[in-house]
Design an enzyme around this catalytic site. Structure first.
Site, short mmCIF file in Angstrom:
data_model
loop_
_atom_site.label_atom_id
_atom_site.label_comp_id
_atom_site.label_asym_id
_atom_site.label_seq_id
_atom_site.Cartn_x
_atom_site.Cartn_y
_atom_site.Cartn_z
N ARG A 1 28.06 22.97 35.47
CA ARG A 1 27.17 24.08 35.82
C ARG A 1 25.93 24.17 34.94
O ARG A 1 25.04 24.96 35.23
CB ARG A 1 27.93 25.40 35.80
CG ARG A 1 29.08 25.38 36.79
CD ARG A 1 29.60 26.75 37.12
NE ARG A 1 30.64 26.61 38.13
CZ ARG A 1 31.92 26.39 37.86
NH1 ARG A 1 32.34 26.36 36.63
NH2 ARG A 1 32.79 26.23 38.83
N THR B 1 33.48 22.99 32.55
CA THR B 1 32.50 22.84 33.62
C THR B 1 31.36 23.84 33.45
O THR B 1 30.30 23.70 34.03
CB THR B 1 33.15 23.08 35.00
OG1 THR B 1 33.86 24.32 34.95
CG2 THR B 1 34.12 21.97 35.35
N GLY C 1 41.23 26.04 33.07
CA GLY C 1 42.66 25.97 32.80
C GLY C 1 43.40 27.26 33.13
O GLY C 1 44.58 27.39 32.87
N GLY C 2 42.70 28.23 33.71
CA GLY C 2 43.32 29.52 34.00
C GLY C 2 44.32 29.48 35.13
O GLY C 2 45.10 30.40 35.31
N TRP D 1 35.91 30.12 31.67
CA TRP D 1 35.25 29.01 32.37
C TRP D 1 33.79 29.24 32.71
O TRP D 1 33.08 28.30 33.09
CB TRP D 1 36.04 28.57 33.59
CG TRP D 1 36.32 29.63 34.61
CD1 TRP D 1 37.23 30.62 34.53
CD2 TRP D 1 35.69 29.78 35.89
NE1 TRP D 1 37.21 31.38 35.69
CE2 TRP D 1 36.28 30.90 36.54
CE3 TRP D 1 34.69 29.08 36.58
CZ2 TRP D 1 35.91 31.32 37.81
CZ3 TRP D 1 34.32 29.51 37.84
CH2 TRP D 1 34.92 30.60 38.44
N ASN E 1 41.71 35.08 34.84
CA ASN E 1 43.01 35.59 35.27
C ASN E 1 44.16 35.03 34.45
O ASN E 1 44.06 33.95 33.88
CB ASN E 1 43.23 35.21 36.74
CG ASN E 1 43.17 33.71 36.94
OD1 ASN E 1 42.09 33.14 36.90
ND2 ASN E 1 44.31 33.06 37.12
N ASP F 1 44.73 36.65 41.12
CA ASP F 1 43.70 35.71 40.67
C ASP F 1 42.31 36.32 40.87
O ASP F 1 41.41 35.71 41.43
CB ASP F 1 43.82 34.36 41.41
CG ASP F 1 42.80 33.32 40.90
OD1 ASP F 1 42.18 33.56 39.85
OD2 ASP F 1 42.63 32.29 41.57
N ASP G 1 40.31 37.33 38.34
CA ASP G 1 39.38 36.65 37.45
C ASP G 1 38.13 37.45 36.99
O ASP G 1 37.07 37.39 37.63
CB ASP G 1 38.88 35.43 38.24
CG ASP G 1 38.95 34.14 37.44
OD1 ASP G 1 39.44 34.16 36.33
OD2 ASP G 1 38.50 33.11 37.97
#
Lengths: 249, 547
Positions: free
Chosen positions: B118, B163, B179-180, B229, B247, B290, B292
């Site tokens: 990103r 990322t 990795g969440g 992330w 999350n 999820d 997040d």
């Protein structure tokens, strides 16, 4: 070819693959948000539902993955029975309608188990993710870990020798290095040419691979750096366990 | 002989606190560390935007995963990262490549969570990037030569990677991790910009014996997710680093982790010098959807009940916006960016979730929005001139079933499955709206054909820019939402457009390149999207030269 043949023969002799098991593994390992979608209905990865794949192709791709793509080699993480179950499940999707599935999963609810324990408690400690610095941050053993320091596949000696090396060992490879404008620090030099030096700066955990102009770097004598300085996150009992694991390798 | 248009900087006067507007340069992922995605440039404005034409086009050459980047521009040079950790330095006026860098992956490398990147951070003469094999690299800003590279954690063990774009605060480069959705314990790391030496690590889940660990059942804290992330924000005046924490894992099944699961789904405020927690605000205790709290933290000042406050706005994946006091984390307000939201019935005046509607084991439940998000990670924008926040939203729902699964370190751990569905009574759709950032009062709503998955850019020229999945890049009147200009770029939009100036000329730059995990989910809901073309291109627009 012979491998595939052997596989097919093994298949013939093996009990029928467990479709329910295959569905469960698929939902956990293949259907997830980043890959093939629920019941193979497609996500970022290709749709599998309603498509026909040659069986040998499925076996190869699921076992070995596809190089340079996000498709992993599941032979590394699944056992034979589970691989066969997943292959059978993906095959079963070929007859399914090309729409996303609606049906409630027929799988019975199960209690979550504790994570599978490692074979040797010393191995778990070697790779213990709750430690900021762990042995696996710098050493490879049994194909796992990061190769900064030496691989420990053939760590010689008794458990006591290894424990002594962990706690009091000096490393001849570690040199004191001076860089213009910085205080001297212990380092492992990995590459040296007339204009460039690449080294692992051990003043950081994990070590930093730095690329420096050769003219700025003075490589000094062997450092008085001690390996023991890195293992403070482990108790003596834990280190003994790790030594026992390494001596059994 | 071309005449240079006068380049006026509108003073985005903010009575208190930081100025989060960009000028010639686009220095940080969110424009500035206040994450406004707002530029004070107004040479391109409502009166002339219809004349925008392409100035140059740059192809990265690798469309896998699309182009998710926010370009950085510093002193006439644009820095772009693309899939598989390639970095390009381009002349921002002409598109000429100055250097390129290709990260070398290990031979046996397998991509987890997708190949996209990103963005990079540029500071101290260096370009910083997190990699798909969980390293951080620093490149020489002038040559692209690698200066240092450090491993954050063995990617094969943690099942995680990087990322998101790093954020540089003083002499530190701060980097989050994915990795969440794996059995992994999240963290945020700071490295020395000069040497790459590790300076601190903040674990997003406290260890045994630390405050907050009691919010996790048994050993669940060891595998509880809490990824970092996306990119955080920084307030230099308060010297506080704000980072959104994602999350808990497993995503849909919380049976093994009873408790509020700190600091997942929280905004944490850290001392950037030490990485120590100053305070936190948790949006979703014990998340089982999820949803997040992973997106941008917009730092802005606004009156609340007649008193000027320093605020922080964060939209979560559940489609809820939380506004908190950024000096102390106290809840101020909450408002939804979507209409179809049934996972809660509302938020209390104290900031607590009301009427939780949770997934259940062995039962399919219809929940809105979809796990794809009432909004995805593509960021909103804040105009200090209009005092409005612009954000996309997606009206879609899902059938979801929770399934207990055992954690396997570094392996995916969703704890259930889902199928996207239309919302009740209408077809799924997306929108882009202008909102009062504190009250959520909507000023206008633009409805495109497909959901918008690109970030929003707003300028002092009162223009809002973004792109759609079909490839159209377009400008709306920031005051009314009326479409003023559009251009077909050849591939869908999943990145973030920016604006900058070189030699007195303003440019608008956009990535074009359909891809990402969500692009796949869009195809489940809109089957024709399976055929949307990929790409990986930067397209730069400007006004015609006057003769």
């Amino acid at each position: 070819m012979t491998i595939v043949l052997a596989l097919l023969l093994a298949q013939a002799a093996a009990p029928a693959p467990d479709l329910a098991r295959g569905e469960k593994i698929f939902s956990q390992s293949c259907a997830i948000g980043y890959c093939h979608g629920a019941k193979g209905a497609a996500n970022r990865g290709p749709r599998l539902r309603g498509r026909h794949f040659e069986r040998q192709y499925l076996i190869r791709v699921i076992r070995d993955g596809i190089a340079n793509t996000a498709m992993p080699a599941f032979k590394a993480t699944l056992n034979e029975a589970d691989l066969n179950a997943v292959i059978a499940y993906v095959e079963s999707l070929s007859g399914a309608a090309d729409t996303s599935g609606h049906e409630v999963s027929s799988l019975p609810a199960v209690k979550p188990a504790a994570p599978v324990a490692e074979a040797h408690p010393g191995r778990s400690l070697f790779f213990d993710a709750t430690k900021g610095t762990r042995c696996g941050s710098c050493h490879v053993v049994d194909n796992q870990g990061v190769a900064v320091g030496p691989a420990l596949a053939r760590a010689a000696g008794t458990s006591a020798d290894i424990l002594n090396a962990i706690q009091k060992g000096k490393a001849n490879r570690v040199r004191m290095v001076t860089i213009r404008g910085e205080a001297p620090f212990p380092a492992i030099v990995v590459e040296q040419s007339s204009d460039t030096v690449r080294l692992y700066d051990l003043n950081s955990m994990t070590p930093v691979l730095r690329t420096l102009p050769a003219r700025d770097v003075t490589i000094g004598p062997a450092s008085d750096w001690l390996h023991g300085s890195l293992v403070r996150g482990y108790t003596a009992a834990e280190l003994t366990m790790i030594a026992s694991y390494l001596s059994s390798q | 002989m071309r005449l240079l248009l006068p380049l006026a900087f509108t003073c985005a006067v903010v009575a208190l606190g930081q100025d989060g507007a960009t000028k010639e340069n686009w220095t940080d992922y969110g424009g500035t560390p206040a994450s406004w995605r707002y530029s004070s440039l107004d040479q391109i404005n409502r009166s002339n935007v219809a004349k925008l034409t392409p100035k140059w086009i740059f192809q990265t050459g690798d469309p896998d995963g699309g182009l998710n980047v926010t370009p950085i521009v510093v002193d006439g040079v644009m820095y772009v990262s693309s899939s598989r950790n390639r970095v390009f330095a381009l002349d921002a006026e002409t598109g000429r490549e100055i250097w390129q860098y290709r990260y070398q992956f290990p031979k046996d490398f397998i991509v987890s969570y997708g190949p996209w990147n990103r963005g990079v951070a540029v500071a101290h003469g260096r370009v910083f990037m997190g990699t798909l094999d969980n390293h951080v690299v620093a490149l020489d800003q002038k040559t692209g030569r690698e200066l240092w590279k450090v491993n954050v954690e063995d990617y094969k063990q943690c099942g995680c990677n990087i990322t998101g774009a790093p954020l540089v605060v003083k002499n530190k480069v701060i980097v989050g991790v994915t990795g969440g959705d794996s059995a992994h314990r999240g963290y945020l790391n700071a490295f020395d910009v000069e040497t790459g030496r590790h300076l601190w690590r903040f674990w997003t889940i406290p260890a045994k014996g630390e405050p907050g660990n009691e919010t996790w059942e048994g050993d669940s804290w060891k595998y509880g997710g809490g990824a970092t992330w996306m990119t955080g924000s920084y307030d230099p005046e308060l010297n506080l680093l704000y980072w959104p924490v994602g999350n808990p894992a497993a995503d849909f099944y919380g049976g093994g982790r009873r408790g509020s699961n700190l600091y997942t789904d929280s905004v944490v405020a850290l001392d950037p010098d030490t990485g120590k927690l100053k305070w936190y605000h948790q949006q979703i205790p014990h998340d089982v959807w999820d949803f997040d709290t992973a997106y941008e933290c917009v730092l802005f000042d606004a009156p609340v009940d007649g008193r000027m406050r320093k605020l922080l706005l964060n939209v979560n994946k559940g489609g809820m916006t939380f506004v908190i006091d950024r000096t102390n984390g106290k809840f101020v307000s909450a408002w939804p960016v979507v209409k179809h939201l049934n996972w809660i019935t509302g938020v209390s005046p104290e900031g607590e979730l009301l009427g939780r509607n949770e997934p259940e084991v062995g039962k399919t439940k219809f929940l809105c929005p979809s796990i794809g998000g009432g909004r995805s990670w593509n960021q909103g924008a804040y105009s200090p001139k209009l005092k409005w926040y612009f954000t996309t939203g997606i009206e879609w729902c899902q059938d979801v079933t929770a399934t207990p699964e055992e954690p396997r370190e570094g392996q995916f751990w969703f704890g259930g499955s889902f199928t996207p569905k239309d919302p009740p009574g209408e077809r799924a759709h997306g929108h882009l709206g202008a909102y009062d950032p504190v009250t959520g009062k909507r000023h206008w709503l633009y409805k495109p054909t497909y959901p918008l998955l690109a970030s929003v850019l707003v300028t002092a020229g009162d223009l809002v820019f973004t792109g759609d999945p079909e490839g159209y890049f377009f400008a709306l009147d920031a005051r009314t939402g009326e479409k003023l200009w559009s251009f077909q770029t050849g591939s869908g939009h999943r990145g973030s457009s920016i604006t900058y100036a070189v030699k007195g000329r303003q440019y608008i730059a956009t990535p074009s390149g359909w891809g990402s995990a969500l692009a796949g989910m869009v195809a489940q809901m809109w089957p024709e999207a399976e055929k949307f073309r990929g790409g990986s291109t930067i397209i730069v627009f400007g006004l015609p030269e006057e003769r």
